[in-house]
Design a protein around this motif. Structure first.
Motif, PDB file in Angstrom:
ATOM      1  N   ARG A  17       0.753  -1.296  -0.046  1.00 17.91           N
ATOM      2  CA  ARG A  17       0.002   0.053  -0.308  1.00 17.91           C
ATOM      3  C   ARG A  17       0.815   1.301   0.108  1.00 17.91           C
ATOM      4  N   LEU A  18       2.005   1.081   0.939  1.00 17.71           N
ATOM      5  CA  LEU A  18       2.953   2.310   0.669  1.00 17.71           C
ATOM      6  C   LEU A  18       3.594   2.660  -0.647  1.00 17.71           C
ATOM      7  N   ARG A  19       3.759   1.304  -1.133  1.00 18.40           N
ATOM      8  CA  ARG A  19       4.639   1.577  -2.669  1.00 18.40           C
ATOM      9  C   ARG A  19       3.395   2.018  -3.755  1.00 18.40           C
ATOM     10  N   ASP A  20       2.120   1.414  -3.636  1.00 16.80           N
ATOM     11  CA  ASP A  20       1.170   1.905  -4.555  1.00 16.80           C
ATOM     12  C   ASP A  20       0.939   3.437  -4.306  1.00 16.80           C
ATOM     13  N   ARG A  21       1.096   3.944  -3.004  1.00 17.55           N
ATOM     14  CA  ARG A  21       0.844   5.201  -2.638  1.00 17.55           C
ATOM     15  C   ARG A  21       1.922   6.284  -3.263  1.00 17.55           C
ATOM     16  N   PHE A  22       3.035   5.750  -3.057  1.00 15.58           N
ATOM     17  CA  PHE A  22       3.987   6.613  -3.834  1.00 15.58           C
ATOM     18  C   PHE A  22       4.091   6.401  -5.273  1.00 15.58           C
ATOM     19  N   GLN A  23       3.794   5.401  -5.853  1.00 13.95           N
ATOM     20  CA  GLN A  23       3.477   5.445  -7.406  1.00 13.95           C
ATOM     21  C   GLN A  23       2.431   6.468  -7.859  1.00 13.95           C
ATOM     22  N   ALA A  24       1.409   6.475  -6.928  1.00 13.54           N
ATOM     23  CA  ALA A  24       0.175   7.112  -7.632  1.00 13.54           C
ATOM     24  C   ALA A  24       0.316   8.778  -7.198  1.00 13.54           C
ATOM     25  N   GLN A  25       0.962   9.106  -6.042  1.00 11.97           N
ATOM     26  CA  GLN A  25       0.983  10.516  -5.517  1.00 11.97           C
ATOM     27  C   GLN A  25       2.534  11.013  -5.401  1.00 11.97           C
ATOM     28  N   GLY A  26       3.516  10.280  -5.502  1.00  6.59           N
ATOM     29  CA  GLY A  26       4.570  10.861  -5.080  1.00  6.59           C
ATOM     30  C   GLY A  26       5.194  10.703  -3.771  1.00  6.59           C
ATOM     31  N   ILE A  27       6.327  11.118  -3.480  1.00  6.59           N
ATOM     32  CA  ILE A  27       7.076  11.082  -2.084  1.00  6.59           C
ATOM     33  C   ILE A  27       6.357  11.632  -1.009  1.00  6.59           C
ATOM     34  N   ASP A  28       5.842  12.814  -1.498  1.00  5.21           N
ATOM     35  CA  ASP A  28       4.832  13.810  -0.643  1.00  5.21           C
ATOM     36  C   ASP A  28       3.811  13.046   0.058  1.00  5.21           C
ATOM     37  N   ALA A  29       3.474  12.021  -0.222  1.00  5.34           N
ATOM     38  CA  ALA A  29       2.191  11.190   0.181  1.00  5.34           C
ATOM     39  C   ALA A  29       2.591  10.304   1.180  1.00  5.34           C
ATOM     40  N   LEU A  30       3.831  10.204   1.257  1.00  8.18           N
ATOM     41  CA  LEU A  30       4.502   9.400   2.598  1.00  8.18           C
ATOM     42  C   LEU A  30       4.912  10.201   3.559  1.00  8.18           C
ATOM     43  N   THR A  31       4.982   9.667   4.861  1.00  9.46           N
ATOM     44  CA  THR A  31       5.644  10.396   5.795  1.00  9.46           C
ATOM     45  C   THR A  31       7.055  10.173   5.890  1.00  9.46           C
ATOM     46  N   ASP A  32       7.807  10.659   6.739  1.00 11.81           N
ATOM     47  CA  ASP A  32       9.108  10.298   6.980  1.00 11.81           C
ATOM     48  C   ASP A  32       9.403   9.049   7.482  1.00 11.81           C
ATOM     49  N   THR A  33       8.586   8.671   8.363  1.00  9.14           N
ATOM     50  CA  THR A  33       8.537   7.263   8.879  1.00  9.14           C
ATOM     51  C   THR A  33       8.410   6.242   7.914  1.00  9.14           C
ATOM     52  N   GLU A  34       7.524   6.508   7.167  1.00  4.29           N
ATOM     53  CA  GLU A  34       7.037   5.500   5.957  1.00  4.29           C
ATOM     54  C   GLU A  34       8.068   5.428   4.997  1.00  4.29           C
ATOM     55  N   VAL A  35       8.852   6.492   4.546  1.00  2.00           N
ATOM     56  CA  VAL A  35       9.890   6.538   3.906  1.00  2.00           C
ATOM     57  C   VAL A  35      11.112   5.654   4.343  1.00  2.00           C
ATOM     58  N   ILE A  36      11.408   5.922   5.541  1.00  3.94           N
ATOM     59  CA  ILE A  36      12.581   5.185   6.143  1.00  3.94           C
ATOM     60  C   ILE A  36      12.029   3.521   6.294  1.00  3.94           C
ATOM     61  N   GLU A  37      10.956   3.200   6.543  1.00  3.23           N
ATOM     62  CA  GLU A  37      10.476   1.912   6.653  1.00  3.23           C
ATOM     63  C   GLU A  37      10.653   1.256   5.424  1.00  3.23           C
ATOM     64  N   LEU A  38      10.383   1.949   4.087  1.00 11.54           N
ATOM     65  CA  LEU A  38      10.489   1.295   2.779  1.00 11.54           C
ATOM     66  C   LEU A  38      11.844   1.292   2.705  1.00 11.54           C
ATOM     67  N   LEU A  39      12.793   1.964   2.935  1.00 13.12           N
ATOM     68  CA  LEU A  39      14.098   1.932   2.570  1.00 13.12           C
ATOM     69  C   LEU A  39      14.753   0.577   3.449  1.00 13.12           C
ATOM     70  N   LEU A  40      14.330   0.515   4.612  1.00 20.15           N
ATOM     71  CA  LEU A  40      14.758  -0.679   5.434  1.00 20.15           C
ATOM     72  C   LEU A  40      14.262  -1.755   4.724  1.00 20.15           C
ATOM     73  N   THR A  41      13.140  -2.038   4.251  1.00 21.72           N
ATOM     74  CA  THR A  41      12.821  -3.153   3.769  1.00 21.72           C
ATOM     75  C   THR A  41      13.658  -3.646   2.431  1.00 21.72           C
ATOM     76  N   PHE A  42      14.405  -2.741   1.987  1.00 21.33           N
ATOM     77  CA  PHE A  42      15.453  -3.169   0.869  1.00 21.33           C
ATOM     78  C   PHE A  42      16.597  -4.057   1.458  1.00 21.33           C
ATOM     79  N   GLY A  43      16.723  -3.869   2.847  1.00 18.23           N
ATOM     80  CA  GLY A  43      17.685  -4.761   3.344  1.00 18.23           C
ATOM     81  C   GLY A  43      17.365  -5.987   3.807  1.00 18.23           C
ATOM     82  N   THR A  44      16.098  -5.955   4.331  1.00 18.50           N
ATOM     83  CA  THR A  44      15.517  -7.232   4.811  1.00 18.50           C
ATOM     84  C   THR A  44      14.085  -7.198   4.511  1.00 18.50           C
TER      85      THR A  44
END
Length: 246
Positions: A17-44
């Motif tokens: 849902r976070l990825r879909d929101r980013f693709q539909a609305q851009g980075i401003d649609a995510l909070t800073d915490t959600e941005v960090i969460e998605l970055l962390l998932t690249f590692g795990t």
């Protein structure tokens, strides 16, 4: 449990849902915490990274502070391991390379904000002072940039000979110099003023124009000697000194 049963990965539905929101609305649609969460998932990618992202934001207070944090500090966040830390530091490195390459060949006068953005991103949050030179051609297009000195920045640690050598090697006709203040203050010190005058005088003997001296403070703050009218005063003083010297 339904998310895990549907995807086999804890929290995958939430991340999608976070990825879909980013693709539909851009980075401003995510909070800073959600941005960090998605970055962390690249590692795990198979782990729920939301708790670690929330704790990181609580500990460091902002997205830039998380990205600028050293490995040892990040490792103290519960649930954040070497792969997560790699993901954060890798994206930070990509951003710095992107900003650095974006300014190359662009006119400094019309792209000074982009140069400042690059310097802010590169120097913000460092625990030591770093001196950077931006080399320009005769049309004031950016040729290159590099770190020339690390440590306390003053006339004793920034060697004019090394700056001129690097500028001449790139056929630079003009320069912009910059350094950070780890204290967070962007106001120039007496040593900053002295350094600017010394480098401007030395460069002028080689027909290299020192256009500006930028000081990077906390957050997004930048002090520009040129914007504050101090470069013009430096030029006049150096011109008078050269005339006196003959």
């Amino acid at each position: 449990m339904r998310q895990q049963e549907e995807t086999g990965k804890p929290g995958e539905g939430h991340r999608q849902r976070l990825r879909d929101r980013f693709q539909a609305q851009g980075i401003d649609a995510l909070t800073d915490t959600e941005v960090i969460e998605l970055l962390l998932t690249f590692g795990t990618p198979r782990c729920d990274c939301r708790p670690a992202a929330e704790e990181a934001m609580q500990r460091f207070k902002s997205l830039p502070e998380v990205l600028d944090a050293p490995s040892a500090a990040l490792a103290k966040v519960r649930g954040m391991g070497p792969k997560n830390i790699f993901a954060l530091q890798f994206i930070q490195g990509v951003a710095r390379r992107y900003l650095r390459q974006r300014i190359q060949k662009k006119n400094y006068i019309t792209s000074s904000k982009e140069v400042a953005d690059y310097l802010i991103h590169s120097l913000r949050g460092l625990r030591r002072e770093v001196f950077v030179a931006v080399y320009l051609d005769a049309a004031h297009a950016v040729i290159d940039s590099e770190i020339l000195s690390e440590g306390t920045v003053n006339v004793n640690t920034v060697y004019p000979r090394e700056l001129l050598k690097a500028a001449l090697a790139r056929n630079a006709a003009a320069l912009v110099i910059a350094h950070n203040h780890p204290s967070g203050s962007r106001e120039p010190s007496a040593q900053d003023e002295q350094l600017t005058r010394a480098l401007h005088l030395v460069c002028s003997f080689m027909n290299i124009n020192l256009l500006d001296h930028l000081i990077i403070g906390a957050g997004e703050t930048v002090y520009s000697f040129a914007d504050q009218g101090r470069m013009e005063a430096v030029r006049k003083d150096c011109a008078a000194l050269r005339t006196k010297l003959g």
